[in-house]
Structures are given as C-alpha cells and as structure tokens.
Motif scaffolding. Sequence first.
Motif, PDB file in Angstrom:
ATOM      1  N   THR A  55      17.686 -11.521  21.769  1.00 45.09           N
ATOM      2  CA  THR A  55      16.474 -11.903  22.063  1.00 45.09           C
ATOM      3  C   THR A  55      15.387 -10.906  22.042  1.00 45.09           C
ATOM      4  OG1 THR A  55      17.612 -13.523  23.755  1.00 45.09           O
ATOM      5  CG2 THR A  55      15.174 -12.562  24.469  1.00 45.09           C
ATOM      6  N   ASP A  87      25.974  -6.506  25.491  1.00 44.96           N
ATOM      7  CA  ASP A  87      25.491  -7.648  25.716  1.00 44.96           C
ATOM      8  C   ASP A  87      24.395  -7.939  24.600  1.00 44.96           C
ATOM      9  OD1 ASP A  87      23.813  -9.795  26.908  1.00 44.96           O
ATOM     10  OD2 ASP A  87      23.083  -8.604  28.480  1.00 44.96           O
ATOM     11  N   TYR A 110      21.227  -2.462  25.423  1.00 43.19           N
ATOM     12  CA  TYR A 110      22.183  -3.978  25.710  1.00 43.19           C
ATOM     13  C   TYR A 110      23.058  -3.864  24.542  1.00 43.19           C
ATOM     14  CZ  TYR A 110      18.737  -4.801  29.500  1.00 43.19           C
ATOM     15  OH  TYR A 110      17.982  -4.694  30.228  1.00 43.19           O
ATOM     16  N   ARG A 128      21.252 -10.674  25.026  1.00 47.05           N
ATOM     17  CA  ARG A 128      20.062 -10.169  25.341  1.00 47.05           C
ATOM     18  C   ARG A 128      19.613  -9.417  24.335  1.00 47.05           C
ATOM     19  NH1 ARG A 128      19.567  -7.388  31.294  1.00 47.05           N
ATOM     20  NH2 ARG A 128      20.285  -9.293  31.834  1.00 47.05           N
TER      21      ARG A 128
END
Length: 324
Positions: A295, A289, A284, A292
Amino acid sequence: MRMFYVFFMMLLVFFKGCDSPASKKVGNKNGYILEPSGVFQGISLLGDSLITEVDSVSQNEQLLKLEEAEERYAEDPSLDNLIWIGRREAYLGRYDLAIRTFSKAVKEFPDAFEPLRHRGHRFISIRKFDPAIADLEKAAELMEGRPLQVEQDGIPNKLNIPLSTVQFNVWYHLGLAHYLKREWEEAIRAYEKCLEVSENDDSIVATLDWYYMALVKLGRKEEAKNLIKNVKRSMNIIENDAYHKRILMYKGELNPETLLSTDANADDQKLQYVTQGYGLGNFYLAQGDTARAKTIFENVLSTGYWSAFGYIASEMELANLKNE
C-alpha cells in the motif's frame, strides 16, 4: 547563445506534435483527437511509460539557466561547462538530452570521470541500470588515487553549502544501481567504498541508509543494526533529513508513522514523501507485513515523482512482489 534557447523551445513544440510513445494520439468520447503534452523518457519497472511534462512557463527559470550554461560553453568549451549543460537539461526532466550531452563529454574527454558519473546517474533515472553500472565502474577506475573533488550543487541546499564530492556520487549511484537490480552484495561493496568518502553527516546518513537496507535484504540484521549504532538525533543534518529519520526509525527512536507526516500532494514536499515512503514500506516488508508495504509503495507511485530514487525502489519492490 540565445540560439540554443530557441532550439530547445522548438524541441518542446516538436515533441508535442510527433507521433511517438510520448504523444500517441488518443480519441475521447466526443471523437476529438487529443495529444498529450509530454516527452517520452523510458519505461518503468512496471511497464509504464515515463513522461516528462512540458511546461515552459513553470520551467522558465531552469530554461534561462540552461541558456546561460550554453552561452558559457560557447565562450569556453571546457569539460565543466559542457557538463553543466547536461545537468541543466536533466533538471528540466529532459534526461534524453542530458544523456546525449554527457555522451558528447565522454567522447571529447575520454580520461575524465565526471561525465561518466553524471551519465550513470541519468541512466538510473530512466531505468537503464546496466549502462549506469558500466559508466560508474569506469568512473571509479578513472578517479582512483585522485583527491576528493567537491561537486557544486545545481539546486543548492538551504545553506548553499555543497555537501558531496564527485567520488561520493560515483560510489553512491553505483550502489544504488546494484540495489535496484536486487544485487545486494554488489550494492554493499559500493556502499563500503562510499562510506570511506562520506565526509559529513548528510553523506554518512545517506550512505548508511541504503547500506543498512541491503544488509537487511540479505538477512544480516545484526550486522545492519551495528552499522547504524552511532547515528544520533544530534547529528548536523542540512539536507538529508529523510534518510536521518529513516535510520532513527530503524533504531526504534522514531515512530514509523511519523515518517509520512508530509503532504504527498505538495510539490515542495513530494521528494521528502517519496523518500520516506520507500523507507517505511521497506521497513514493513522486512517485518513480513507485505500488505501494508505494498500500500505504501503504491502511494509513493501515486505522487508521479518518477525520477526520485524512492519511487524507482518502490517500483522495484512492487515488480518483485508481482512476480512472486
């Protein structure tokens, strides 16, 4: 000799009581003094203490194997027997003791590349990448021209078949140390060498995965795509299923979210989760991204499996994102 076993157990007790970074006394709301039961190993890339928890009950089997290794060395003080002591110490999470043992082997057997391979690996475990690189580069010099040497597993796979050689492990860990320092070009050179000594599908996918990611980091995406084009679902994978799945994901043959179908809280699945988690987070990240990816990296760190390569790589990414 049982003397060593007794000595090791005394060490565990000692570390519980010493006022070191691993066991700094803290007070609770009732005013009692609490002493964490753990042994300090180093500092993470995010500035946290790396602690090996001490549990002689759950570690009893490994402690007995360490005792057996010490007994074999007492009877025959060979290089191989000395290395096994260090390996058994490392399996207990005592990288400090393992590094000391491998250092003894390096001193006593200066022409041997095997102890440098193992010490380099454990320097990576405690985030000392420069000493790891120095050891592994020296090992590469010493092993040049030698026939491939199968390395026996300390924790055998499901078929009890050793799948790697000492030469593979030298280049693999050298590439990893450079990767964790974000030295992509140097990592690629090491993985090129590693691929030359990858003799089975498990070794091939493990090497290709890190090699691929280093190429992507440099923006060489077409080259990365060509690198993994021959990876198939039908490969004979015995233990590196996580790397195999990651590459199938890169190729678009596996849904990214299926990589994290394992239970992060189950002890027997944590390593799988951590390995898959870093690969997915990095996937990602490469797509832009960042939220994301961050996380997922944080979820990897929540497992507490801090010696795993995917965990260290997740630390590296989070530290880099923090500095941007």
